[in-house]
Structure formats: structure tokens, C-alpha cells
Design a protein around this motif. Sequence first.
Motif, mmCIF file in Angstrom:
data_model
loop_
_atom_site.group_PDB
_atom_site.id
_atom_site.type_symbol
_atom_site.label_atom_id
_atom_site.label_comp_id
_atom_site.label_asym_id
_atom_site.label_seq_id
_atom_site.Cartn_x
_atom_site.Cartn_y
_atom_site.Cartn_z
ATOM 1 N N THR A 1 39.349 43.224 28.920
ATOM 2 C CA THR A 1 38.289 43.278 29.928
ATOM 3 C C THR A 1 38.711 42.527 31.185
ATOM 4 O O THR A 1 38.477 42.978 32.308
ATOM 5 C CB THR A 1 36.978 42.681 29.359
ATOM 6 N N THR A 2 39.349 41.379 30.989
ATOM 7 C CA THR A 2 39.829 40.598 32.128
ATOM 8 C C THR A 2 40.889 41.375 32.902
ATOM 9 O O THR A 2 40.864 41.419 34.135
ATOM 10 C CB THR A 2 40.394 39.246 31.648
ATOM 11 N N ALA A 3 41.814 42.020 32.194
ATOM 12 C CA ALA A 3 42.863 42.811 32.857
ATOM 13 C C ALA A 3 42.266 43.987 33.617
ATOM 14 O O ALA A 3 42.711 44.311 34.726
ATOM 15 C CB ALA A 3 43.881 43.297 31.836
ATOM 16 N N PHE A 4 41.243 44.638 33.042
ATOM 17 C CA PHE A 4 40.583 45.746 33.746
ATOM 18 C C PHE A 4 39.956 45.262 35.048
ATOM 19 O O PHE A 4 40.035 45.938 36.081
ATOM 20 C CB PHE A 4 39.509 46.391 32.873
ATOM 21 N N ALA A 5 39.330 44.097 35.018
ATOM 22 C CA ALA A 5 38.711 43.544 36.231
ATOM 23 C C ALA A 5 39.780 43.216 37.268
ATOM 24 O O ALA A 5 39.599 43.487 38.467
ATOM 25 C CB ALA A 5 37.892 42.301 35.885
ATOM 26 N N LEU A 6 40.887 42.648 36.831
ATOM 27 C CA LEU A 6 41.983 42.356 37.761
ATOM 28 C C LEU A 6 42.565 43.642 38.339
ATOM 29 O O LEU A 6 42.890 43.714 39.527
ATOM 30 C CB LEU A 6 43.075 41.550 37.054
ATOM 31 N N ALA A 7 42.696 44.674 37.506
ATOM 32 C CA ALA A 7 43.211 45.970 37.976
ATOM 33 C C ALA A 7 42.288 46.545 39.040
ATOM 34 O O ALA A 7 42.762 47.047 40.068
ATOM 35 C CB ALA A 7 43.351 46.944 36.814
ATOM 36 N N ALA A 8 40.986 46.472 38.805
ATOM 37 C CA ALA A 8 40.022 46.995 39.780
ATOM 38 C C ALA A 8 40.090 46.219 41.100
ATOM 39 O O ALA A 8 39.801 46.773 42.157
ATOM 40 C CB ALA A 8 38.606 46.926 39.206
ATOM 41 N N ALA A 9 40.504 44.961 41.017
ATOM 42 C CA ALA A 9 40.625 44.133 42.220
ATOM 43 C C ALA A 9 41.996 44.282 42.877
ATOM 44 O O ALA A 9 42.298 43.605 43.856
ATOM 45 C CB ALA A 9 40.371 42.671 41.864
ATOM 46 N N GLY A 10 42.847 45.159 42.316
ATOM 47 C CA GLY A 10 44.141 45.443 42.933
ATOM 48 C C GLY A 10 45.315 44.671 42.374
ATOM 49 O O GLY A 10 46.371 44.609 43.008
ATOM 50 N N ALA A 11 45.186 44.094 41.190
ATOM 51 C CA ALA A 11 46.302 43.358 40.592
ATOM 52 C C ALA A 11 47.521 44.266 40.474
ATOM 53 O O ALA A 11 47.404 45.464 40.260
ATOM 54 C CB ALA A 11 45.912 42.813 39.220
ATOM 55 N N GLU A 12 48.679 43.648 40.574
ATOM 56 C CA GLU A 12 49.920 44.414 40.568
ATOM 57 C C GLU A 12 50.342 44.848 39.165
ATOM 58 O O GLU A 12 49.884 44.300 38.161
ATOM 59 C CB GLU A 12 51.040 43.592 41.207
ATOM 60 N N ASP A 13 51.210 45.834 39.128
ATOM 61 C CA ASP A 13 51.811 46.323 37.892
ATOM 62 C C ASP A 13 52.444 45.145 37.151
ATOM 63 O O ASP A 13 53.033 44.257 37.761
ATOM 64 C CB ASP A 13 52.881 47.360 38.253
ATOM 65 N N ARG A 14 52.324 45.124 35.847
ATOM 66 C CA ARG A 14 52.890 44.121 34.952
ATOM 67 C C ARG A 14 52.200 42.760 35.038
ATOM 68 O O ARG A 14 52.765 41.756 34.641
ATOM 69 C CB ARG A 14 54.394 43.971 35.154
ATOM 70 N N THR A 15 50.965 42.732 35.533
ATOM 71 C CA THR A 15 50.193 41.494 35.457
ATOM 72 C C THR A 15 49.869 41.262 33.982
ATOM 73 O O THR A 15 49.451 42.180 33.280
ATOM 74 C CB THR A 15 48.891 41.599 36.279
ATOM 75 N N VAL A 16 50.087 40.048 33.507
ATOM 76 C CA VAL A 16 49.869 39.705 32.106
ATOM 77 C C VAL A 16 48.699 38.733 32.019
ATOM 78 O O VAL A 16 48.672 37.726 32.717
ATOM 79 C CB VAL A 16 51.121 39.050 31.491
ATOM 80 N N VAL A 17 47.743 39.049 31.156
ATOM 81 C CA VAL A 17 46.613 38.159 30.897
ATOM 82 C C VAL A 17 46.816 37.552 29.516
ATOM 83 O O VAL A 17 46.934 38.281 28.529
ATOM 84 C CB VAL A 17 45.264 38.907 30.951
#
Length: 89
Positions: free
Chosen positions: A15-31
Motif C-alpha cells: 500500500t505504501t509503495a502504491f501511494a509512492l508510485a501515485a506520487a511519482g516515485a521512481e522505478d526500483r523504489t524499495v519500501v
Amino acid sequence: MSRIVHLERVDSTQTTAFALAAAGAEDRTVVVADYQASGRGRRGRTWEASSGQSLLCTILVRPRLAPAQWPAYSLVAAVSVAGTLARTA
């Protein structure tokens, strides 16, 4: 280059990664989390994981492959993890 987001407690790393993705987090962001209260797995399964009991992480992947090839990511990830664990054991 990947970014690592380390949190003490989350409901779900996914869920945290999905929120970061929606905010524009870069490819290979690790939570990574120490404690997870409402983890999500396959087929709707959930679990709670206490600190130090599990590897709790989600990796954000922005695929460069055609959607039909996306399922291969799971296999490649599994083989990569198995190889890494074999080298460190």
C-alpha cells in the motif's frame, strides 16, 4: 539508481509503495518495514508480521516490457532471490 524507504511500521509495504508510485516515485523504489500490521498477499490473504520475524519489502517496478510479459517479473524475482540467498548461506 533505486531509492530505499525504510519505515518502522506500516499497514502494508505494498500500500505504501502504491501511494509512492501515485506520487511519482521512481522505478526500483524499495519500501522496507520493520513491522507490518495488514500485509497483503496472493488471493486476498493478509497477515501481520512482527519486527524481526520477516523480510517485509515491496519493490516498485515501472515495466519497460509489454503487458503480456509482466508475469515474467515474478519468476525473475524469485530466481534472483534464491540465487542471492544461496550465495549468502
